[in-house]
Scaffold this motif. Structure first.
Motif, PDB file in Angstrom:
ATOM      1  N   ILE A   7       0.867  -1.188   0.000  1.00 57.82           N
ATOM      2  CA  ILE A   7       0.000   0.000   0.000  1.00 57.82           C
ATOM      3  C   ILE A   7       0.896   1.227   0.000  1.00 57.82           C
ATOM      4  O   ILE A   7       1.833   1.330   0.805  1.00 57.82           O
ATOM      5  N   ILE A   8       0.624   2.144  -0.934  1.00 58.39           N
ATOM      6  CA  ILE A   8       1.427   3.372  -1.026  1.00 58.39           C
ATOM      7  C   ILE A   8       0.686   4.474  -0.295  1.00 58.39           C
ATOM      8  O   ILE A   8      -0.343   4.963  -0.754  1.00 58.39           O
ATOM      9  N   GLY A   9       1.197   4.837   0.887  1.00 53.82           N
ATOM     10  CA  GLY A   9       0.593   5.943   1.635  1.00 53.82           C
ATOM     11  C   GLY A   9      -0.272   5.441   2.785  1.00 53.82           C
ATOM     12  O   GLY A   9      -1.006   4.464   2.645  1.00 53.82           O
ATOM     13  N   ILE A  12      -6.063   7.847   5.515  1.00 49.23           N
ATOM     14  CA  ILE A  12      -7.151   7.013   6.046  1.00 49.23           C
ATOM     15  C   ILE A  12      -7.573   5.934   5.030  1.00 49.23           C
ATOM     16  O   ILE A  12      -7.919   4.811   5.415  1.00 49.23           O
ATOM     17  N   GLY A  13      -7.471   6.256   3.735  1.00 49.06           N
ATOM     18  CA  GLY A  13      -7.815   5.258   2.711  1.00 49.06           C
ATOM     19  C   GLY A  13      -6.832   4.094   2.735  1.00 49.06           C
ATOM     20  O   GLY A  13      -7.223   2.924   2.653  1.00 49.06           O
ATOM     21  N   GLY A  14      -5.548   4.409   2.857  1.00 50.74           N
ATOM     22  CA  GLY A  14      -4.509   3.367   2.869  1.00 50.74           C
ATOM     23  C   GLY A  14      -4.599   2.499   4.111  1.00 50.74           C
ATOM     24  O   GLY A  14      -4.476   1.270   4.037  1.00 50.74           O
ATOM     25  N   GLN A  33       5.777   7.981   3.041  1.00 50.58           N
ATOM     26  CA  GLN A  33       6.924   8.896   2.906  1.00 50.58           C
ATOM     27  C   GLN A  33       7.157   9.740   4.173  1.00 50.58           C
ATOM     28  O   GLN A  33       8.268  10.151   4.458  1.00 50.58           O
ATOM     29  N   ALA A  34       6.091   9.990   4.934  1.00 49.67           N
ATOM     30  CA  ALA A  34       6.217  10.835   6.134  1.00 49.67           C
ATOM     31  C   ALA A  34       6.699   9.995   7.317  1.00 49.67           C
ATOM     32  O   ALA A  34       6.772   8.774   7.244  1.00 49.67           O
ATOM     33  N   GLU A  35       6.966  10.714   8.419  1.00 50.56           N
ATOM     34  CA  GLU A  35       7.481   9.974   9.579  1.00 50.56           C
ATOM     35  C   GLU A  35       6.390   9.338  10.425  1.00 50.56           C
ATOM     36  O   GLU A  35       6.658   8.529  11.303  1.00 50.56           O
ATOM     37  N   LYS A  40      -3.462  13.625   5.526  1.00 57.16           N
ATOM     38  CA  LYS A  40      -4.157  14.884   5.872  1.00 57.16           C
ATOM     39  C   LYS A  40      -4.791  14.799   7.253  1.00 57.16           C
ATOM     40  O   LYS A  40      -4.994  15.814   7.922  1.00 57.16           O
ATOM     41  N   LEU A  41      -5.144  13.605   7.668  1.00 52.67           N
ATOM     42  CA  LEU A  41      -5.736  13.386   8.998  1.00 52.67           C
ATOM     43  C   LEU A  41      -4.567  13.229   9.967  1.00 52.67           C
ATOM     44  O   LEU A  41      -4.059  12.134  10.184  1.00 52.67           O
ATOM     45  N   ASN A  42      -4.116  14.340  10.515  1.00 54.58           N
ATOM     46  CA  ASN A  42      -2.872  14.326  11.286  1.00 54.58           C
ATOM     47  C   ASN A  42      -2.970  15.240  12.496  1.00 54.58           C
ATOM     48  O   ASN A  42      -4.029  15.808  12.759  1.00 54.58           O
ATOM     49  N   VAL A 373      -8.188  27.534  12.783  1.00 56.03           N
ATOM     50  CA  VAL A 373      -8.917  28.599  12.065  1.00 56.03           C
ATOM     51  C   VAL A 373      -8.692  28.390  10.567  1.00 56.03           C
ATOM     52  O   VAL A 373      -7.559  28.456  10.095  1.00 56.03           O
ATOM     53  N   MET A 374      -9.768  28.106   9.854  1.00 62.13           N
ATOM     54  CA  MET A 374      -9.594  27.721   8.438  1.00 62.13           C
ATOM     55  C   MET A 374     -10.463  28.556   7.502  1.00 62.13           C
ATOM     56  O   MET A 374     -11.582  28.904   7.836  1.00 62.13           O
ATOM     57  N   ILE A 375      -9.897  28.886   6.358  1.00 60.54           N
ATOM     58  CA  ILE A 375     -10.730  29.445   5.280  1.00 60.54           C
ATOM     59  C   ILE A 375     -10.551  28.562   4.045  1.00 60.54           C
ATOM     60  O   ILE A 375      -9.511  27.911   3.878  1.00 60.54           O
TER      61      ILE A 375
END
Ligand code: FAD
Length: 494
Positions: A7-9, A12-14, A33-35, A40-42, A373-375
């Motif tokens: 599985i690459i990645g 949540i899907g992986g 690739q990340a540690e 995105k769910l991090n 705080v998101m736009i």
């Protein structure tokens, strides 16, 4: 010997795919690739504050429960979440404040009291979006869409006989305008277009069914925060024997004609019977299979919106704010014109403030709050200079100050920013799009990349950039579709 799946990645899907594949008897290796896992769910932890960095709205929690059960554990014991009484607190520029209660009757009464909207309009609307969801979820979300077998299935036939109920001819906005007298209620329901990165003034009214999830089914929040979805599922996958390899970037997918060989990492060839990519599908083709042409559908499909997020440690509390809060723009239509036509952020943006420590007390030091705080923002096409990002920050703080009557800058004790550039850098999403493609056209569902490669039969796709789309529930659904395909292959081979 067990068959091998790579599985690459570990988005949540992986992670979901790893549990399914392990259950199907595969030896599963996830390369990330990340540690750490999550994509995105991090989360960020700093100075006593904890921030969920991406998703904050949690619907259809039963899909996470199902994965936990599939992994052989009981969800009740290891993953707890609460239903939010107030889905979101909305602030309008004229000073109106509205609580979107989770209870349908209470919500309709509040709409009648605050907006002078007949209760029956709200009740009829929520009934209609529920019918839409019940009619089409099987076809649009839980099955491999646009495949002949699906269209001929029970789910396909059910939709075919009642296709008019899907409201595909009007835009979300037009339907909402016809449904409500109150412009504020129209704006509130238009916002659901942003839940998959789309423009409610363009996206078909079918997407109004997104509101059903929060208003009929309910919005939830995990007791230990959103990132606990990842940690819980990764723990379960590991318990099943799935191996996670961090700081390992897959450089190539290796094929011989139509036959899958495996992947290449740091010049090493690793063979596999199945490869499942959870990577953004556009960048998958560009970087991992550069000799193959980018499928036409990926060239045509408009990207979803991205986001600019400020993670702010605040040294005081705001009792009036709830877990989810929206400070609306005055001119919502113009805001979306900026986002999707001009590809620029809007000077008076709709600001979303998510404060998880209203629910999970340990997410901020005592007397403090952790503000996400998101736009909404357009995908990166080179417009995000330092000056632009600094203007965005100023506009966002100005909006907060004017609507909450505060000098927020003087209360910031920690600050970090996420934006389309950092989202792409960290998760490889093309342009930093947070939901893959937008649903701004009636053809979007057909344009979305399927969960299986058209020629290389052992290459599969999950995650937010492929069918059925972005957001936690849909990414989990994509893994279920891939598992079903592989299960059918196994049955055919027997
Ligand atoms: P991703 O999260 O995209 O992760 C892909 C993973 O693959 C990454 O970890 C990446 O490092 C890894 N990877 C990429 N290339 C390689 C490679 N070559 N080798 C190895 N690893 C690789 N959804 C909701 O449901 N509710 C919300 O409220 C919500 N809000 C959001 C707010 C923000 C700010 C963002 C960014 C997203 C939000 N979403 C929300 C969307 C949701 O986060 C995504 O749809 C979902 O998490 C995407 O999961 P995924 O499986 O597609 O993988």
């Amino acid at each position: 010997m067990n068959k091998k799946a790579i599985i690459i990645g570990s988005g949540i899907g992986g992670i979901s795919a790893s549990i399914h594949l392990s259950k199907l008897g595969y030896q599963v290796d996830v390369y990330e690739q990340a540690e750490k896992p999550g994509g995105k769910l991090n989360e960020i932890r700093e100075g006593g504050f904890r921030f969920d960095t991406g998703p904050s709205l949690f619907t259809l929690p039963n899909l996470v429960d199902n994965l936990i059960e599939l992994s052989g554990s009981s969800s009740k014991d290891i993953f707890k979440y609460d239903k939010l009484e107030n889905v979101c607190r909305y602030y309008f520029t004229d000073g109106t404040v509205f609580n979107a209660w989770s209870d349908t009757e209470k919500f309709a009464s509040e709409a009648s009291r605050v907006f002078n909207e007949p209760k029956s309009n709200v009740e009829n609307y929520l009934t209609r979006v529920k019918e839409m969801y019940d009619l089409s979820a099987d076809l649009f979300i839980f099955k491999p869409f646009a495949r002949f077998s699906t269209l001929r299935s029970k789910a396909g036939k059910k939709v075919a006989t009642k296709i008019h109920k899907l409201d595909m001819l009007l835009s979300m906005h037009k339907r909402n305008k016809r449904s409500f007298r109150s412009k504020k209620l129209v704006q509130l329901f238009n916002r659901y277009g942003t839940y998959n990165g789309s423009n409610p003034y363009k996206a078909p009214a079918t997407l109004n069914m997104i509101a059903h999830l929060e208003h009929n089914d309910g919005a939830f929040f995990p007791e230990k925060g959103m990132y606990s979805i990842v940690t819980t599922l990764v723990d379960r996958a590991k318990a099943m024997g799935v191996k996670f390899h961090f700081n390992k970037k897959v450089d190539r997918v290796l094929v011989d004609g139509k036959k899958l060989i495996g992947v290449e990492i740091d010049h090493e060839k690793i063979e596999a019977d199945k490869v499942i990519s959870d990577m953004d599908v556009t960048n998958f083709y560009k970087h991992l299979m550069p000799k193959k042409k980018l499928p036409l559908r990926l060239k045509i499909m408009e990207k979803s919106s991205s986001a600019i997020i400020f993670y702010l440690g605040i040294n005081r509390t705001f009792p009036d704010l709830d877990v989810h809060n929206i400070l609306f723009a005055d001119n919502y239509k113009e805001e979306f014109d900026y986002l999707f036509k001009r590809k620029r952020t809007y000077h008076d943006p709709t600001v979303y403030i998510f404060i998880s420590n209203k629910s999970t007390k340990t997410d901020a030091p005592s007397g403090c709050e952790n503000w996400f705080v998101m736009i909404n923002a357009p995908v990166n096409i080179g417009q995000y200079t330092e000056e632009v990002l600094s203007d965005v920050r100023a506009n966002v703080l100005k909006k907060i100050n004017s609507m909450l009557n505060v000098d927020i800058e003087s209360h910031i004790v920690f600050e970090e920013m996420g934006n389309p550039i950092t989202i792409e850098e960290k998760t490889s999403s093309a342009g930093g799009a947070i939901y893959g493609g937008s649903s701004n056209s009636r053809l979007s569902a057909f344009l979305r990349h399927p969960n299986k490669h058209s020629k290389i039969k052992d290459l599969h796709f999950v995650g937010g950039s492929v069918h059925p789309g972005g957001g936690i529930p849909l990414c989990i659904a994509s893994a279920g579709i891939v598992a079903e395909d592989i299960k059918n292959e196994i049955i055919d081979q027997q």
